[in-house]
Scaffold this active site. Sequence first.
Site, short mmCIF file in Angstrom:
data_model
loop_
_atom_site.label_atom_id
_atom_site.label_comp_id
_atom_site.label_asym_id
_atom_site.label_seq_id
_atom_site.Cartn_x
_atom_site.Cartn_y
_atom_site.Cartn_z
N ILE A 169 0.84 -1.21 0.00
CA ILE A 169 0.00 0.00 0.00
C ILE A 169 0.87 1.26 0.00
O ILE A 169 0.58 2.24 -0.67
CB ILE A 169 -0.94 0.01 1.22
CG1 ILE A 169 -1.81 -1.24 1.24
CG2 ILE A 169 -1.82 1.26 1.22
CD1 ILE A 169 -2.62 -1.41 2.50
N GLU A 170 1.96 1.20 0.76
CA GLU A 170 2.81 2.39 0.91
C GLU A 170 3.58 2.72 -0.36
O GLU A 170 3.70 3.89 -0.74
CB GLU A 170 3.79 2.17 2.07
CG GLU A 170 3.16 2.19 3.45
CD GLU A 170 2.65 3.58 3.82
OE1 GLU A 170 3.23 4.58 3.35
OE2 GLU A 170 1.66 3.66 4.57
#
Length: 377
Positions: A169-170
């Site tokens: 996600i990051e």
Amino acid sequence: MVTITTRNIVFFMIILKSLIIQSLSKPFIEHKNVINFHKNINHQKLYNNINHQKLYNNINNIHVEKLWIRMLENKKKIRKRSFSKKRNHIVYTNIDFKDLKFRLNILNQKSQIKILNYNSLVHASIESYLRMSNYIEKIISLSYFYFPMFEEKLKKFHLPKELKYLAIIESNLNPFATSKVGAQGIWQFMPETGKIYDLNIIHNVYDDRNDPVKSTEAACRYLKFLYKKIGNWELVLAAYNAGPGTVDKILQRYQNNKKDFWSLLEFFPKETQNYIPKFIAINYVMNYYKEHNIASIYHKYKYKYKDTVLIPIKEKISLKILSFYINIPYKDLIFLNPQYLVDYIPFDNGKFFIRLPKNKIILLKKKNIFLLRKKES
């Protein structure tokens, strides 16, 4: 009279030929100058010049980012030709809510954080990821290299192993990823937070936030701190995204004793509202991609984390030169060492290390270069 006319024609033809040659030569000369300019960028004299060094660093940063993006492109093209010949290859981007609830329940029972629950936001996020099958295929390929190391570090800090999906996600598992606000690396550390967790930065030369191993250890320490402070994994993830201060203010303002993220959803920033659904979604997709007919069209990356080792360098060295000496592709060397922002690695009494495949250590010993001793990773 005929002789004069003939002479005029010949003279005219000579002038015309000269003009044509000149017009054709000009682009070639200009192109040649451009090529020479790029050759000069790597010249040691330019590297030592402060003004040119900024230009050198910028060009190398762009080059490194392009190398990472193109690293698996050739493999993708090779596999994609054979892959496209398969009949009836359809990615199933939709899933019935009953089936999804059932599968999430199975994941949640195995999970240590127990937040992998179903709701409509999670359902929508999962189907959104399923529509990006090419993206998921690339993530799967990169995960073969990064996830064993993530799991090792998470186990060391007694943290749930499914937290490894946060890195997707990051940063999409891109160690060169940079956000608009200046967060950097696979785990997207801001400079100030990175400094707290011993991630050092040498401007335009070196950045520990890009180092997958160091930044993973820092992320584990940070997540452990957040959980000790908050005690709820949904809110810990929210704090990782929005900052612990944001979570504290929301809890104090709305006096939510249960510390329930979903009941406070509307008070979080929009990005954070989507963050937990995305985390649950990527957990699901990475465990059930085969059921949706998604299969990696990339080969597994040829190196494994456990088959690499850190080597201290004993003098200033160019990665390009090192790749030549030990017969390893330059793009592979950059993939293993994304913390270096330029081609030249500085020397500081064994302070800097380079990650290499273990099978290349013999070549280093034979050539007696850049080797002090091994360091455990």
